[in-house]
Structures are given as structure tokens and as C-alpha cells.
Design a protein around this motif. Structure first.
Motif, PDB file in Angstrom:
ATOM      1  N   PRO A  85       0.790  -1.238   0.000  1.00  0.00           N
ATOM      2  CA  PRO A  85       0.000   0.000   0.000  1.00  0.00           C
ATOM      3  C   PRO A  85       0.818   1.282   0.000  1.00  0.00           C
ATOM      4  CG  PRO A  85      -0.066  -1.060   2.153  1.00  0.00           C
ATOM      5  CD  PRO A  85       0.574  -2.036   1.225  1.00  0.00           C
ATOM      6  N   GLU A  86       2.078   1.223   0.428  1.00  0.00           N
ATOM      7  CA  GLU A  86       2.905   2.434   0.477  1.00  0.00           C
ATOM      8  C   GLU A  86       3.824   2.569  -0.730  1.00  0.00           C
ATOM      9  OE1 GLU A  86       2.228   4.590   2.776  1.00  0.00           O
ATOM     10  OE2 GLU A  86       0.790   3.158   3.612  1.00  0.00           O
ATOM     11  N   SER A  87       3.732   1.660  -1.674  1.00  0.00           N
ATOM     12  CA  SER A  87       4.617   1.697  -2.851  1.00  0.00           C
ATOM     13  C   SER A  87       4.161   2.761  -3.844  1.00  0.00           C
ATOM     14  CB  SER A  87       4.633   0.335  -3.548  1.00  0.00           C
ATOM     15  OG  SER A  87       3.361   0.050  -4.117  1.00  0.00           O
ATOM     16  N   ASP A  88       5.075   3.131  -4.733  1.00  0.00           N
ATOM     17  CA  ASP A  88       4.736   4.086  -5.795  1.00  0.00           C
ATOM     18  C   ASP A  88       3.624   3.544  -6.673  1.00  0.00           C
ATOM     19  OD1 ASP A  88       6.681   5.777  -4.860  1.00  0.00           O
ATOM     20  OD2 ASP A  88       8.202   5.181  -6.334  1.00  0.00           O
ATOM     21  N   ARG A  89       3.647   2.216  -6.907  1.00  0.00           N
ATOM     22  CA  ARG A  89       2.616   1.613  -7.742  1.00  0.00           C
ATOM     23  C   ARG A  89       1.239   1.762  -7.107  1.00  0.00           C
ATOM     24  NH1 ARG A  89       7.395  -0.433  -6.405  1.00  0.00           N
ATOM     25  NH2 ARG A  89       6.528  -2.377  -5.576  1.00  0.00           N
ATOM     26  N   ALA A  90       1.139   1.471  -5.823  1.00  0.00           N
ATOM     27  CA  ALA A  90      -0.143   1.583  -5.136  1.00  0.00           C
ATOM     28  C   ALA A  90      -0.628   3.028  -5.121  1.00  0.00           C
ATOM     29  CB  ALA A  90      -0.034   1.050  -3.711  1.00  0.00           C
ATOM     30  N   ARG A  91       0.292   3.952  -4.901  1.00  0.00           N
ATOM     31  CA  ARG A  91      -0.089   5.376  -4.883  1.00  0.00           C
ATOM     32  C   ARG A  91      -0.593   5.826  -6.252  1.00  0.00           C
ATOM     33  NH1 ARG A  91       4.197   5.944  -0.971  1.00  0.00           N
ATOM     34  NH2 ARG A  91       5.774   6.239  -2.603  1.00  0.00           N
ATOM     35  N   ALA A  92      -0.046   5.240  -7.313  1.00  0.00           N
ATOM     36  CA  ALA A  92      -0.519   5.577  -8.663  1.00  0.00           C
ATOM     37  C   ALA A  92      -1.974   5.144  -8.844  1.00  0.00           C
ATOM     38  CB  ALA A  92       0.371   4.905  -9.717  1.00  0.00           C
ATOM     39  N   PHE A  93      -2.328   3.957  -8.344  1.00  0.00           N
ATOM     40  CA  PHE A  93      -3.710   3.487  -8.439  1.00  0.00           C
ATOM     41  C   PHE A  93      -4.642   4.345  -7.587  1.00  0.00           C
ATOM     42  CE2 PHE A  93      -1.603  -0.672  -9.529  1.00  0.00           C
ATOM     43  CZ  PHE A  93      -2.139  -0.780 -10.805  1.00  0.00           C
ATOM     44  N   ILE A  94      -4.190   4.733  -6.408  1.00  0.00           N
ATOM     45  CA  ILE A  94      -4.999   5.594  -5.536  1.00  0.00           C
ATOM     46  C   ILE A  94      -5.273   6.932  -6.228  1.00  0.00           C
ATOM     47  CG2 ILE A  94      -5.026   6.887  -3.371  1.00  0.00           C
ATOM     48  CD1 ILE A  94      -5.469   3.971  -2.896  1.00  0.00           C
ATOM     49  N   LYS A  95      -4.260   7.473  -6.862  1.00  0.00           N
ATOM     50  CA  LYS A  95      -4.424   8.757  -7.562  1.00  0.00           C
ATOM     51  C   LYS A  95      -5.439   8.636  -8.691  1.00  0.00           C
ATOM     52  CE  LYS A  95      -1.802  12.370  -9.936  1.00  0.00           C
ATOM     53  NZ  LYS A  95      -0.459  12.795 -10.445  1.00  0.00           N
ATOM     54  N   ILE A  96      -5.393   7.523  -9.439  1.00  0.00           N
ATOM     55  CA  ILE A  96      -6.362   7.307 -10.513  1.00  0.00           C
ATOM     56  C   ILE A  96      -7.775   7.243  -9.930  1.00  0.00           C
ATOM     57  CG2 ILE A  96      -7.163   5.680 -12.278  1.00  0.00           C
ATOM     58  CD1 ILE A  96      -4.213   4.871 -12.667  1.00  0.00           C
ATOM     59  N   ALA A  97      -7.946   6.494  -8.835  1.00  0.00           N
ATOM     60  CA  ALA A  97      -9.265   6.377  -8.203  1.00  0.00           C
ATOM     61  C   ALA A  97      -9.775   7.742  -7.753  1.00  0.00           C
ATOM     62  CB  ALA A  97      -9.192   5.415  -7.016  1.00  0.00           C
ATOM     63  N   GLN A  98      -8.898   8.568  -7.213  1.00  0.00           N
ATOM     64  CA  GLN A  98      -9.303   9.905  -6.772  1.00  0.00           C
ATOM     65  C   GLN A  98      -9.771  10.755  -7.954  1.00  0.00           C
ATOM     66  OE1 GLN A  98      -5.610  10.923  -4.803  1.00  0.00           O
ATOM     67  NE2 GLN A  98      -6.490  10.598  -2.756  1.00  0.00           N
ATOM     68  N   GLN A  99      -9.040  10.677  -9.061  1.00  0.00           N
ATOM     69  CA  GLN A  99      -9.421  11.452 -10.245  1.00  0.00           C
ATOM     70  C   GLN A  99     -10.727  10.958 -10.841  1.00  0.00           C
ATOM     71  OE1 GLN A  99      -6.159  12.883 -12.956  1.00  0.00           O
ATOM     72  NE2 GLN A  99      -4.986  11.342 -11.863  1.00  0.00           N
ATOM     73  N   VAL A 100     -10.889   9.639 -10.914  1.00  0.00           N
ATOM     74  CA  VAL A 100     -12.128   9.066 -11.441  1.00  0.00           C
ATOM     75  C   VAL A 100     -13.298   9.481 -10.563  1.00  0.00           C
ATOM     76  CG1 VAL A 100     -13.401   6.917 -11.814  1.00  0.00           C
ATOM     77  CG2 VAL A 100     -11.042   7.130 -12.630  1.00  0.00           C
ATOM     78  N   GLY A 101     -13.120   9.362  -9.242  1.00  0.00           N
ATOM     79  CA  GLY A 101     -14.182   9.740  -8.320  1.00  0.00           C
ATOM     80  C   GLY A 101     -14.613  11.189  -8.487  1.00  0.00           C
ATOM     81  N   SER A 102     -13.620  12.058  -8.691  1.00  0.00           N
ATOM     82  CA  SER A 102     -13.917  13.476  -8.900  1.00  0.00           C
ATOM     83  C   SER A 102     -14.699  13.694 -10.195  1.00  0.00           C
ATOM     84  CB  SER A 102     -12.605  14.269  -8.927  1.00  0.00           C
ATOM     85  OG  SER A 102     -12.844  15.637  -9.209  1.00  0.00           O
ATOM     86  N   LYS A 103     -14.346  12.959 -11.236  1.00  0.00           N
ATOM     87  CA  LYS A 103     -14.984  13.136 -12.546  1.00  0.00           C
ATOM     88  C   LYS A 103     -16.439  12.669 -12.566  1.00  0.00           C
ATOM     89  CE  LYS A 103     -10.836  12.898 -15.486  1.00  0.00           C
ATOM     90  NZ  LYS A 103     -11.117  13.963 -16.456  1.00  0.00           N
ATOM     91  N   ILE A 104     -16.737  11.619 -11.781  1.00  0.00           N
ATOM     92  CA  ILE A 104     -18.094  11.056 -11.815  1.00  0.00           C
ATOM     93  C   ILE A 104     -18.958  11.530 -10.645  1.00  0.00           C
ATOM     94  CG2 ILE A 104     -17.324   9.027 -13.092  1.00  0.00           C
ATOM     95  CD1 ILE A 104     -17.472   7.424 -10.506  1.00  0.00           C
ATOM     96  N   GLY A 105     -18.405  12.426  -9.834  1.00  0.00           N
ATOM     97  CA  GLY A 105     -19.177  12.963  -8.720  1.00  0.00           C
ATOM     98  C   GLY A 105     -19.377  11.988  -7.582  1.00  0.00           C
ATOM     99  N   LEU A 106     -18.362  11.186  -7.337  1.00  0.00           N
ATOM    100  CA  LEU A 106     -18.443  10.189  -6.268  1.00  0.00           C
ATOM    101  C   LEU A 106     -18.225  10.842  -4.898  1.00  0.00           C
ATOM    102  CD1 LEU A 106     -18.805   7.141  -5.856  1.00  0.00           C
ATOM    103  CD2 LEU A 106     -16.316   6.918  -5.956  1.00  0.00           C
TER     104      LEU A 106
END
Length: 294
Positions: free
Chosen positions: A273-294
Motif C-alpha cells: 500500500p505504500e509503494s509508488d505503484r499503489a499510490r498511482a492506483f490511488i491517484k487514478i481512483a481519486q481522479q475518477v471519483g472526482s470526474k463522476i461525482g463520487l
């Protein structure tokens, strides 16, 4: 004997029968043949996002699984639906197996792990059993996966679409109200060409394109710590995004652990969960959530 799966799936699994669905040979024509199905929301699911790639082998299922886990990590009630009838990946990625039970209203109950609810054709057929079905059987199975699962209330459901732009993809876009779609590609020229096909497909069916995810983009050598573009420069990906007005929403580095984590049933967002890879997925989820009004 207590029934654990709907009769439709029991029929679908009887592959030796000439007419495993039990459809009438004459008389009433199934609605699927009379016209387009009605596009409707998935019950008890607030937002639905499709993860797609027109090219196999680009890590789409791995991205979809980690994205669903990232939503859960952000505090959302998250689920993932594996719509790949012929090559389901979710059971392996989530280390789950066994036939789903039925709810009191005769709906399939998802299997859960790591805080994410999951459903897949892989739970309903043997692990090594080939799905040798014709198109109508596949569409009937897909329809049940889409609309006869008791999700019990979700904030976000990730649909892991199979590769390509064929029947399954079109059926999903015709049967389900999608809040958006993500296209997964690698920097490889052939993958990018197919990604464009995926972009154009979602435009044709009027599904919002949330962005493009570039997977396996750069490899960082653990010895010399130098970045190498193993599959080629990402310049072409950036050009495609500009040409088609699609945002490059995420960059996932090439790392052995991402594949290994998925194979052992504990994806990167959970295992590292603390790796760069995991943080990249978290960032994508945050952006997607913002775009769809989550």
C-alpha cells in the motif's frame, strides 16, 4: 438438495446439451433478437465505471482490480464485476473461489475479499473448464451478471470488460447506464492503435471517456535506478490523448511485483500500500471519483 446457483446458470453449464438455455425452438423470439435491450442502472449501485482495452495483455484486469481496491481504501463501498465470460481473472486476482449463494430474492450474492465485493463467471464454472458457448448463451449469462446480482448497496462498481470491441462490450453499453469508461494501454505501438479503437467505440455508444491509463510505462532499474521505456516512448500516447481529447489520467510503472501480486491473489494496493505503484492506483481512483461525482 439446496440450490446454490440460479437455474439459468445450471443450464448454461450443461455444455453437452444442444439447447442448454432451454429456449423455445419455435414461437416466441427472445427480446435480445427483437431489438436493443433497455439501458438501465444496476440496482443498489450508485456509480458504474467500465475499464476496457481493445488489446489483450496490457494489464487491464490488474488495473481494474487495483482500482476497485483503491476505491475501498478511500472509504467507498466498492465492487468489481468480471464481464469476461471466456477468460475471467477476478477469482485469481482476489484469491476467491466457490459458487455464490442466493439471496432471499433469488439473486446471486457476491464473494468478498479485501473489502471489495466481486462477481465473476469464474465462480460459476470449473477453474479449468472451457466456456464453449455461442453468442446467445454468452449474452444471457452476461445479462444475469449485470442485473441479477445482489450488491447490497455500493458507491462504485468497476466493470472489468474483456479485450476487444465486440458483442460483450456493446451489450454492456446497451444494457447498463455507465458513468464513464477508462481505456488501458501500454506505450507499445500496437497497443496504442487498439486503444484508439476503444476510444472510438465508447464515443459511438455515447459513454463518457474519463481518461486513458498507461500501464507498464517505465521500468526503474533496481541497481542503477535509471528509468527505461521498455515498450517505447510515451510520446505517442500523449499524441493520441491530444488528438482524441482524452486525458492521460494515470501512469503505472512496469514492476515485477505488480504482476506477482496479482498472481498470488493479493493485488498491489493491498500487498504494497505504500509503494509508488499503489499510490498511482490511488491517484487514478481519486481522479475518477472526482470526474463522476463520487
Amino acid at each position: 438438495m439446496r440450490q446454490t446457483i440460479p437455474r439459468l446458470f445450471q443450464a448454461l453449464r450443461a455444455l453437452q446439451h444442444e439447447n442448454p438455455l432451454g429456449l423455445p425452438r419455435t414461437g416466441t423470439i427472445p427480446r435480445m433478437q427483437r431489438g436493443l435491450p433497455e439501458r438501465r442502472k444496476i440496482k443498489d449501485v450508485a456509480k458504474v465505471v467500465a475499464v476496457s482495452s481493445a488489446k489483450g495483455g496490457v494489464g487491464k484486469s490488474t488495473v481494474a482490480a487495483n482500482l476497485s481496491l483503491a476505491f475501498a481504501k478511500l472509504g467507498y463501498r466498492s465492487g468489481i464485476l468480471d464481464t469476461d465470460i471466456f477468460g475471467p481473472s477476478v477469482p485469481t486476482l482476489f484469491n476467491l473461489s466457490g459458487e455464490p449463494r442466493l439471496s432471499s430474492n433469488n439473486q446471486l450474492l457476491p464473494l468478498s475479499n479485501y473489502g471489495v465485493k466481486t462477481m465473476s463467471m469464474g465462480y460459476l464454472v470449473g477453474e479449468e473448464a472451457p466456456v464453449v458457448w455461442r453468442g446467445l448463451m454468452v449474452m444471457k449469462a452476461l445479462q444475469q451478471l449485470l442485473h441479477e446480482v445482489d450488491w447490497g448497496g455500493l458507491d462504485i462498481l468497476v466493470l472489468d470488460l474483456p479485450p476487444g470491441t465486440g458483442d460483450t462490450q456493446l451489450s454492456v453499453t446497451q444494457q447498463v447506464v455507465l458513468d464513464g469508461s477508462l481505456i488501458v494501454t501500454t506505450p507499445h505501438a500496437l497497443a496504442i492503435k487498439d486503444a484508439v479503437k476503444g476510444i472510438n467505440m465508447f464515443k459511438k455508444v455515447n459513454v463518457p471517456l474519463l481518461g486513458l491509463v498507461q500501464n507498464m510505462s517505465l521500468f526503474n532499474c533496481p541497481h542503477c535506478h535509471t528509468d527505461t521505456a521498455v515498450f517505447g516512448s510515451n510520446k505517442r500516447v500523449q499524441e493520441v490523448c491530444r488528438e482524441h481529447s482524452v486525458e492521460l489520467i494515470g501512469d503505472i510503472p512496469l514492476h515485477q511485483n505488480v504482476g506477482d501480486d496479482g498472481q498470488r491473489g493479493k493485488p498491489t494496493v493491498v500487498s504494497e500500500p505504500e509503494s509508488d505503484r499503489a499510490r498511482a492506483f490511488i491517484k487514478i481512483a481519486q481522479q475518477v471519483g472526482s470526474k463522476i461525482g463520487l
